[in-house]
Design a protein around this motif. Structure first.
Motif, mmCIF file in Angstrom:
data_model
loop_
_atom_site.group_PDB
_atom_site.id
_atom_site.type_symbol
_atom_site.label_atom_id
_atom_site.label_comp_id
_atom_site.label_asym_id
_atom_site.label_seq_id
_atom_site.Cartn_x
_atom_site.Cartn_y
_atom_site.Cartn_z
ATOM 1 N N PRO A 75 -18.383 31.005 13.053
ATOM 2 C CA PRO A 75 -19.323 29.962 12.612
ATOM 3 C C PRO A 75 -20.758 30.459 12.685
ATOM 4 O O PRO A 75 -21.065 31.455 13.355
ATOM 5 N N ASP A 76 -21.667 29.758 12.024
ATOM 6 C CA ASP A 76 -23.084 30.043 12.227
ATOM 7 C C ASP A 76 -23.455 29.775 13.680
ATOM 8 O O ASP A 76 -24.169 30.566 14.309
ATOM 9 N N LYS A 77 -22.979 28.640 14.213
ATOM 10 C CA LYS A 77 -23.208 28.305 15.606
ATOM 11 C C LYS A 77 -22.080 27.407 16.091
ATOM 12 O O LYS A 77 -21.450 26.702 15.292
ATOM 13 N N ALA A 78 -21.835 27.463 17.400
ATOM 14 C CA ALA A 78 -20.773 26.624 17.965
ATOM 15 C C ALA A 78 -21.120 26.282 19.408
ATOM 16 O O ALA A 78 -21.661 27.112 20.148
ATOM 17 N N TYR A 79 -20.812 25.029 19.788
ATOM 18 C CA TYR A 79 -20.957 24.563 21.161
ATOM 19 C C TYR A 79 -19.578 24.629 21.806
ATOM 20 O O TYR A 79 -18.604 24.138 21.225
ATOM 21 N N VAL A 80 -19.490 25.234 22.994
ATOM 22 C CA VAL A 80 -18.185 25.527 23.584
ATOM 23 C C VAL A 80 -18.140 25.067 25.045
ATOM 24 O O VAL A 80 -19.057 25.409 25.808
ATOM 25 N N PRO A 81 -17.031 24.369 25.428
ATOM 26 C CA PRO A 81 -16.024 23.739 24.583
ATOM 27 C C PRO A 81 -16.643 22.677 23.651
ATOM 28 O O PRO A 81 -17.652 22.060 24.012
ATOM 29 N N GLY A 82 -16.016 22.505 22.494
ATOM 30 C CA GLY A 82 -16.581 21.594 21.500
ATOM 31 C C GLY A 82 -16.785 20.184 22.033
ATOM 32 O O GLY A 82 -17.779 19.529 21.713
ATOM 33 N N TRP A 83 -15.807 19.725 22.819
ATOM 34 C CA TRP A 83 -15.951 18.426 23.491
ATOM 35 C C TRP A 83 -16.147 18.683 24.969
ATOM 36 O O TRP A 83 -15.355 19.391 25.571
ATOM 37 N N PRO A 84 -17.192 18.133 25.584
ATOM 38 C CA PRO A 84 -18.160 17.172 25.027
ATOM 39 C C PRO A 84 -19.474 17.798 24.560
ATOM 40 O O PRO A 84 -20.427 17.084 24.269
ATOM 41 N N TRP A 85 -19.535 19.145 24.459
ATOM 42 C CA TRP A 85 -20.842 19.779 24.292
ATOM 43 C C TRP A 85 -21.438 19.643 22.901
ATOM 44 O O TRP A 85 -22.660 19.702 22.745
ATOM 45 N N THR A 86 -20.619 19.431 21.872
ATOM 46 C CA THR A 86 -21.207 19.220 20.540
ATOM 47 C C THR A 86 -22.040 17.939 20.499
ATOM 48 O O THR A 86 -23.213 17.972 20.100
ATOM 49 N N PRO A 87 -21.499 16.781 20.920
ATOM 50 C CA PRO A 87 -22.354 15.581 20.950
ATOM 51 C C PRO A 87 -23.474 15.681 21.978
ATOM 52 O O PRO A 87 -24.572 15.154 21.756
#
Length: 248
Positions: free
Chosen positions: A219-231
């Motif tokens: 990806p261009d960018k990713a928050y890991v782990p996706g939950w809950p770090w994306t929100p």
């Protein structure tokens, strides 16, 4: 498939964990870090468990910038190509700015930004020559905003490398060189184990599985782990300073 993967800071923490995950997937690994004894033990473990992979190791202090270029080039010459390069090595020491801890803050700044720049320079020289590959820069959720107290310098360096990665990504648009910025949340490693508060922390194995899964998507960018770090990332960019002041 990205067959050959270089990981810096591979003797412990996220680097070591990612090496184990990719070894299980049958990838060849170029691993470097300061602690050669730990790299040797990791190499022996991985080759015993996965005899069909190739694991090469080098001692490397990323603050020795000449050594960064030399080691990356040696790995490239040994493997013939480096399909993915992970800029992971980092430091987390420091304290509030202006409290007599300049040397600790300077070390973190030099390791996390200047040394990361050296790694990106060395990596991009190789990827440009190959005309293909994947550069991955490990940032941090702390890069979302300026952070107070002991996190101030660390967060600034992680924001800096994220901006560097974005600049490279813009430059490489439409070309066969991918640039990914990864923002890990709290994954249980030595670098954060002494922190008083680690909300939503996950164990190293869980965190590294999520890291590898995210990186494999390129990806261009990713928050890991996706939950809950994306929100959480979305919210952090909008929090008032009065709330940010309570986060470290």
């Amino acid at each position: 498939m990205r067959r050959s993967i270089l990981i810096t800071g591979a003797s412990s923490g996220l680097g070591e964990g990612m090496a184990r995950e990719w070894a299980a997937k049958g990838r060849d690994l170029a691993l470097c870090a300061r602690r050669l004894d730990r790299l040797e033990a990791l190499r022996d473990e991985l080759v015993e468990r996965h005899p069909n992979i190739r694991v090469s190791i080098r001692a490397l202090d990323v603050n020795d910038h000449e050594a960064v270029f030399r080691v990356f080039r040696e790995f490239h010459d040994e493997f013939g190509t480096l399909d993915r390069i992970i800029v992971n090595a980092g430091a987390g020491k420091g304290g509030p700015v202006g409290t007599g801890l300049f040397e600790a803050n300077r070390h973190t700044a030099e390791t996390n930004f200047v040394a990361a720049l050296a790694q990106c320079e060395a990596a991009m020289e190789i990827l440009r020559e190959q005309r293909q590959g994947h550069l991955v820069i490990i940032s941090s959720m702390s890069a979302m905003r300026g952070m107070p107290r002991i996190m101030a310098t660390y967060a600034a360096t992680k924001a800096g490398v994220a901006a560097l990665a974005e600049g490279l990504r813009i430059e490489m648009r439409g070309k066969p060189i991918k640039i990914s910025t990864i923002y890990p949340g709290y994954i249980d490693t030595d670098i954060n184990r002494k922190m008083k508060s680690r909300p939503f922390v996950v164990d190293t194995v869980t965190g590294c599985k999520a890291l590898v899964k995210a990186i494999e998507r390129e990806p261009d960018k990713a928050y890991v782990p996706g939950w809950p770090w994306t929100p959480i990332g979305f919210v952090m960019r909008r929090l008032p300073l009065s709330v940010l002041g309570k986060l470290s």
